[in-house]
Design a protein around this motif. Structure first.
Motif, PDB file in Angstrom:
ATOM      1  N   SER A   1       0.834  -1.193   0.000  1.00 45.44           N
ATOM      2  CA  SER A   1       0.000   0.000   0.000  1.00 45.44           C
ATOM      3  C   SER A   1       0.868   1.242   0.000  1.00 45.44           C
ATOM      4  CB  SER A   1      -0.881   0.005   1.243  1.00 45.44           C
ATOM      5  OG  SER A   1      -1.487   1.260   1.379  1.00 45.44           O
TER       6      SER A   1
ATOM      7  N   LEU B   1      -4.268   0.346  -2.222  1.00 42.89           N
ATOM      8  CA  LEU B   1      -3.744  -0.942  -1.779  1.00 42.89           C
ATOM      9  C   LEU B   1      -3.682  -1.853  -3.002  1.00 42.89           C
ATOM     10  CD1 LEU B   1      -3.049  -2.912   0.568  1.00 42.89           C
ATOM     11  CD2 LEU B   1      -5.453  -3.534   0.566  1.00 42.89           C
TER      12      LEU B   1
ATOM     13  N   ALA C   1      -7.654   2.339  -0.268  1.00 40.64           N
ATOM     14  CA  ALA C   1      -7.307   1.835   1.054  1.00 40.64           C
ATOM     15  C   ALA C   1      -8.360   2.183   2.087  1.00 40.64           C
ATOM     16  CB  ALA C   1      -5.953   2.401   1.490  1.00 40.64           C
TER      17      ALA C   1
END
Lengths: 668, 187, 458
Positions: free
Chosen positions: A569, A574, A588
């Motif tokens: 990430s 991510l 994320a």
């Protein structure tokens, strides 16, 4: 005139003739010496131009020839010049030698002639009255002269003494081990978050957190002592360093981990940051880089190479024994281990030349025939750690060994043959002086075989140890700092558990995994991500305590999950990579899919993020480079020409990839 | 007479100093004789420490240097392309000047059998510049390395190259084993 | 003189006490040492199978000069010293001495290339005394001790015609001029300071500066550092009219010989009979080593002289401690001469990012896998040595200067012209200038010239 006189007279005449002759000889010898001397000096001056070691003209010609290899005229010119310079060099050497002998010969003749002249004209010595003088005055003059010289020498000493002040050399004699303080003091002004966030998110506070979510008083650990959070670790280098620190920092690091600056800065205690000493920034001391999550702090990573053609390959060194572990790098040294069924070895390579500086065989008892490991795991699957002075390695059979940088074995201990389906494969981690071992084994958690240990890197003694309620797993833990709370995040089946790295105390646990767990966790912004095939990808809020299965899981995602590849990430996004070749980019914060891309290959090793580029190497040795952005954009593709199972290391401008047989260093 | 008394006193003192010093000197010499069992020491390069910086060619009190390249044939891989001999950037694979690494053309090769050559270093030409050592280490087996040649070395009290060596590769070794040969597996 | 002599003796005595320790360390040294780079076999290309039956030859390993020859050198030194003593003290012949000088120049100088010499051996001895891991080679010890022992019995005969540094200067001395006495006194302090520095740097294992800046060895070896060649050439040029500038104003070994020679059993006696006060010998000495008779009248009153002496005696401890303090403070700068210190400092800075890039030395250090910690430890050890050593060196400088001032303020009475055993280099020039000696040899009658010698008026 009496005959006696005559005789004396003619004798004197003869002597005079001799004297004249000798004087002429002396003059000639002197002139000869002078001439030889001048020639010798001229020769010495000329020979500098003919020094075979530095021939700028020849060098430039050679470079030109390399550009136009077909230019025969140039080639002929190079050969001619080379011959000329070499012969001139040897000629001038011979000339110097002969000249010296001639000079000595000439000088001898000169001295002899002068001696002869003096003998002929020897006169009776005449008293010289100048010596008689006033003793008192003479003594006073002598004293004055001595005082003058004494003053000069005292002055020299005092000048030296003044020059000696504020001397770096003094520093380490006064403070034999000042490294922590130096690092800490340096990180203070360099701390990127200091101006933006008044709260000490990235500043160096070696003390434990003030009462945040779960401040941890130094309570007695479950078993064993506690790891001192050394001041060395005080500087949580919150990735990425934005200030111009002297260590290599990404050029546009804003995208690396920390997302866009929040309009209203949240309390920094709500941020998850990496946990590693400032001094690690220039190195690659543990599995997947200083942060342990695959973030490379490099400015100019290599972007294209070809292993088969040797293009862009700085060196390539065959590693005698096989191993799936990744290289680690400290300064100009690269460490890795290799093992087969009968032998274990640790290698130290020179990062510039690839030369194996030393290799240390680790003596181990023969394995029982019942002990089996999977072929893909091998006998040396775990990556080593180094603290800049020592290196530690663990092998599939549970032996941990620690060597110093000369290859001397400091300690070795065995955790016992692990009862593990594929053999122990989790890599080591390092917190302060503690080597963190996630030693999960057994098929049934109720056997209580699994444990998390911290061993003192200096002695190998257990600092603390906690039992883990999980069966065998193959995941490597990561170290983070959630606000001020330092945590070890471990993945097992089914529990994801966070521990306090100082004493092993459990902080929180969440039940969200299943099956054979191999990927490491990742972290970004305010969350920790864990995933495994057969379970899901879960984002967990680490600012909590106790069992947070119900409360702490923010979102989950269930497609194309990773089997062995750890997610990565940059804070905002991510990236999830499945072994089958699918790359999924998720937001994320929300878990929303941004894009997906499929490569028709297999990925087993974990990605590296450098600046805005993700490096991902497949099992065939092809490294895909794509942008860590909201749209998929392939930035490049490079072939190694050898199968790859290990995660690369990217430090400075060099990328180290361990192939099946060789370690490659890619760079300039 | 006071004058004579003074003189005799001085003589006595001198005698005492002489005797004392003599006893001391013989004692020291005796101790030396016991201690010197290690025998004469000579200077030598540790090839494992050498970084081929080229100072051996320039720092030796002798011109040319007493350091020469030694070729340990037993370690040699008999590479088809010898990078001790050839530059890494070449135009063709001849040993002509433009491809030859050695600045004094001190490396001779003699044909053994196809495709192998034996590399021989002409020590009268070698100046110890370590260029070939660098090449052989980088691409080959490292069978070429520098050694102080004791037929030339004057065994200075303090080796001038050792003073300048950045890798502290030069140290004293017993004269009975005056070379530090590289370790080999195949003998 | 006596005081310094005792200091030397004490040092030797201490060294004797340390012998067992040294022996133990030498023993340890002989244990096999494992080197980190035993890894060459991991390398690359195995040798091919040769079908022609070729076997790789062994590289040649020319042997160093056999140890026997070193003992031969010691023997030759012994004979040369004995011969020199015989020629100077018994035969009193300058021409015979010149033959020996020429021999020494050729043998110790050009043939043995000026190494080992007694002058440089000072450093080996100090290194062996202060560093336990260094064993003094026997022959070097002999070269160091023999001239001193001979000085104890026969004066500085080593300087006269054996020392390779002295002989080359002796050869070039054409027209000696007298050095002004104040300058001579001031410059004669330099050897003491040079000795101190030489011992300091040798004892800390830093450098052999006496060898490094040996001005004449470059001529024996036909080459060397250009700066040293220029220095040597300048000294030789100066040496054509200033007698032996190196021996008088630089040579550190001369200091030790200076301490020994006054106790010599047999010294140079200029005149074989009664001195006739003709002053000729003092003129003939190119080294200013002949002490003149003190004039009977002293123009200074006793009180002034005594007061000055008392002041100087009080000044001495201040000077010694002041200089010792200055020396102690300058220790970091001095220690920069040491490679380990420089390396440690560099590595320290590199580790902290205070400098960018590596030096060759630091690169090599990382390359061989050295640990910075142990490097710092080693450097601190050397630094502590330097702290002590530099303080002692400073104190030594102060002591030398103070003692020189005190000696210059002492009254002495002397009746005849005498060679000062401390500074007499036993060159035998004064013999032939002494009319009494000439008469003893019957030279006057021989050439048919006769002169009347009249004692000077007193």
């Amino acid at each position: 005139m009496n005959p006696d006189r005559d005789e004396i007279h003619s004798n004197g005449e003869r002597m005079e003739q001799w004297h004249r002759a000798l004087s002429r000889v002396a003059w000639i010898a002197a002139l000869f010496c002078l001439a030889v001397l001048i020639l010798l000096m001229a020769n010495a001056y000329n020979s500098r131009a003919n020094d075979p070691l530095k021939m700028p003209r020849l060098q430039s010609l050679l470079m030109e020839l390399n550009r136009n290899p077909t230019d025969d005229a140039l080639r002929a010119e190079v050969r001619r010049l080379d011959r000329q310079v070499r012969s001139a060099y040897f000629r001038s050497r011979a000339f110097a030698m002969n000249g010296f002998y001639l000079l000595i010969g000439g000088l001898s003749v000169f001295l002899l002639a002068l001696e002869g002249m003096r003998t002929i004209r020897r006169q009776l010595p005449q008293p010289d009255s100048a010596l008689a003088q006033n003793a008192v005055l003479a003594a006073a003059a002598n004293r004055r002269a001595v005082i003058a010289l004494g003053t000069v020498s005292a002055g020299t000493l005092i000048t030296l003494a003044v020059m000696s002040r504020h001397d770096a050399a003094v520093e380490y004699t006064l403070r034999p081990e000042p490294l922590p303080t130096a690092a800490a003091s340096r990180s203070d002004p360099a701390s990127p978050l200091a101006p933006a966030n008044p709260a000490p998110g990235g500043s160096s506070l070696p003390a434990p957190a003030p009462g945040d979510v779960s401040s941890s008083p130094p309570a007695p650990a479950p078993s064993g002592g506690s790891l001192q959070a050394p001041s060395q670790l005080g500087s949580t280098s919150s990735l990425p360093p934005e200030s111009p620190t002297p260590n290599p920092a990404p050029p546009t690091p804003g995208a690396a981990v920390k997302p866009k600056p929040e309009p209203t800065p949240p309390p920094s205690s709500r941020k998850v940051t990496a946990l590693f000493p400032k001094a690690w920034e220039a190195h690659w001391p543990v599995f997947r880089g200083p942060s342990g999550v695959g973030i490379a702090l490099t400015r100019n990573p290599p972007t294209s190479w070809n292993g088969a053609q040797g293009r862009g390959i700085l060196w390539k060194t065959a590693i005698p024994l096989p191993g799936m572990n990744a290289p680690i790098v400290w300064g100009e040294r690269v460490f890795l281990s290799g093992a087969d069924r009968t032998s274990r070895e640790i290698y130290c390579l020179d990062a510039r030349s690839g030369r194996i500086l030393w290799r240390k065989p680790i003596p181990v008892p023969p394995l029982p025939s019942t002990f089996k490991v999977s072929r893909e795991t091998g006998y040396a699957p775990s990556t080593m750690v180094t603290d800049g002075k020592r290196v530690c390695a663990i092998f599939v059979t549970g032996e941990i060994v620690c060597l110093d940088y000369t290859g001397k074995q400091l300690w070795i201990r065995s955790l016992g043959l692990p009862d593990s389906l594929y053999g122990h494969a989790s890599s080591l981690m390092l917190y302060g002086n503690g080597v963190i071992v996630q030693f999960d084994q057994g098929s049934d958690p109720s056997q209580e075989k699994s444990a998390l240990l911290a061993l003192d890197i200096a002695t190998g003694k257990t600092v603390w140890e906690v039992k883990r309620p999980v069966p065998n797993s193959w995941s490597t833990p990561i170290l983070i700092r959630a606000g001020q709370q330092e945590q070890i995040i471990t993945c097992g089946s089914p529990w994801v558990i966070a521990y306090d790295p100082r004493n092993g105390r459990e902080i929180w646990r969440a039940k969200c995994l299943d099956g054979d767990v191999a990927p490491s966790p990742a972290y970004g912004d305010r969350m920790v991500f864990v995933c495994n095939v057969g379970a899901s990808l879960s984002a967990i809020n680490p600012f909590a305590t106790g069992d947070i299965t119900e409360t702490g899981i923010v979102w989950t995602y269930t497609e194309n999950l990773a089997d062995t590849v750890s997610p990565i990430s940059n804070g905002e996004l991510l990236f999830l990579i499945s072994t089958e070749g699918t790359i999924t980019c998720l937001e994320a914060a929300t878990g929303k899919k941004v894009w997906e891309h499929h490569y028709d290959t297999m990925f087993r090793s974990s990605p590296i993020l450098a600046g805005k580029t993700i490096y991902l190497t497949d099992t065939l040795g092809v490294t895909y480079m794509f942008e860590a952005g909201r749209v998929f954009k392939e930035l490049g593709k490079a072939e190694l020409g050898e199968d790859v199972g290990a995660t690369p290391a990217l430090v400075g401008n060099r990328l180290y990839i361990r192939g099946k047989k060789n370690l490659y260093c890619i760079g300039q | 007479m006071p004058q004579e008394e003074k003189k005799s006193r001085r003589d006595f003192l001198a005698e005492g100093v002489r005797t004392g010093s003599l006893i001391l000197a013989s004692g020291v010499l005796g101790a030396l004789a016991i201690r010197a069992e290690s025998g004469t020491m000579v200077w030598q390069i540790d090839p494992d420490r050498c970084i081929s910086c080229g100072r051996c060619a320039t720092e030796c009190v002798l011109t040319p240097s007493a350091v020469k390249c030694v070729h340990a044939y037993a370690l040699c891989g008999y590479c088809k392309l010898c990078f001790g001999l050839l530059r890494d950037k070449r135009t063709g694979n001849t040993t002509a000047a433009e491809n030859n690494r050695c600045p004094t053309d001190a490396i001779r090769r003699t044909f053994i059998e196809d495709p192998y050559y034996e590399m021989y270093i002409d020590e009268t030409l070698c100046i110890g510049c370590a260029k070939c050592v660098k090449g052989c280490n980088a691409f080959g087996n490292g069978s070429m390395y520098l050694q102080i040649r004791h037929d030339r070395c004057v065994n200075c009290n303090q080796c001038a190259i050792a003073n300048a060596c950045p890798s502290e590769a030069i140290s004293r070794v017993p004269a009975s084993r005056p070379y530090r040969m590289k370790k080999t597996i195949h003998r | 003189m006596l005081r310094t002599e005792n200091g030397f003796l004490r040092r030797l005595f201490l060294s004797l006490l340390r012998m067992p320790l040294l022996l133990a360390c030498v023993g340890l040294l002989c244990l096999p040492v494992s080197s980190p780079g035993q890894l060459e076999e991991a390398k690359k290309q195995p040798p091919p199978e040769f079908s022609s039956g070729y076997t790789p030859p062994l590289p040649s390993t020319p042997l160093p000069r056999a140890e026997l020859f070193a003992y031969l050198d010691a023997l030759i030194l012994l004979s040369a010293l004995s011969l020199a003593a015989y020629i100077v003290l018994t035969k009193r012949s300058r021409s015979a001495l010149r033959v020996l000088t020429l021999f020494s120049l050729l043998y110790f100088g050009f043939y043995r290339q000026g190494c080992v010499c007694a002058v440089g051996a000072i450093q080996n001895v100090s290194l062996a005394l202060f560093q336990n891991d260094y064993a003094l080679p026997f022959v070097v010890g002999v070269f160091f001790l023999l001239p001193l022992v001979f000085a104890l019995f026969f004066g500085r005969v080593f300087c006269s015609s054996v020392c390779p540094l002295g002989t080359i200067q002796e050869m070039v001395l054409l027209r000696p001029k007298r050095v002004p006495l104040p300058l001579d006194h001031a410059l004669s302090l330099l050897p003491y300071l040079y000795l101190g520095a030489g011992v300091l740097f040798a004892a800390t294992g830093t450098a052999f500066i006496i060898c490094q800046y040996d001005p004449f060895i470059v001529f024996y070896r036909l080459g060397g550092n250009p700066g040293v060649v220029a220095f040597g050439a300048a000294l030789l040029l100066l040496g054509t009219f200033v007698g032996r500038p190196y021996c008088r104003y630089l040579c550190p070994y001369g200091v030790l010989l200076r301490w020994m020679a006054p106790f010599a059993r047999w010294k140079v006696k200029i005149t074989p009979a009664e001195c006739i006060q003709c002053h000729l010998c003092a003129d003939s000495c190119p080294y200013g080593a002949i002490k003149l008779p003190t004039p009977p009248e002293q123009t200074e009153d006793r009180l002034t002289g005594r007061r000055r002496l008392a002041n100087l005696l009080l000044l001495l401890p201040i000077l010694v401690f002041g200089m010792a303090w200055a020396g102690y403070l300058s220790s970091p700068a001095l220690s920069r001469m040491n490679r380990t210190i420089v390396l440690a400092e560099r590595v320290w800075k590199e580790e902290r990012g205070l400098v960018t890039g590596n030096t060759e030395a630091s690169q090599a250090f990382y390359h061989r896998g050295g640990s910075p910690e142990s490097l710092y430890r080693e450097a601190s050890r050397i630094r502590r040595r330097f702290d002590t050593g530099a303080a002692l060196f400073g104190g030594w400088c102060g002591l030398v200067i103070g003692m020189k001032l005190i000696f210059l303020s002492l009254r002495r009475t002397q009746r005849d012209y005498e060679a000062d055993p401390a500074s007499c280099l036993s060159c035998a020039r004064c013999y032939s200038s002494c009319p009494v000696e000439q008469e003893r040899l019957g030279k006057f009658n021989h050439s048919g010239i006769r002169i009347e010698l009249e004692p000077r008026q007193r």
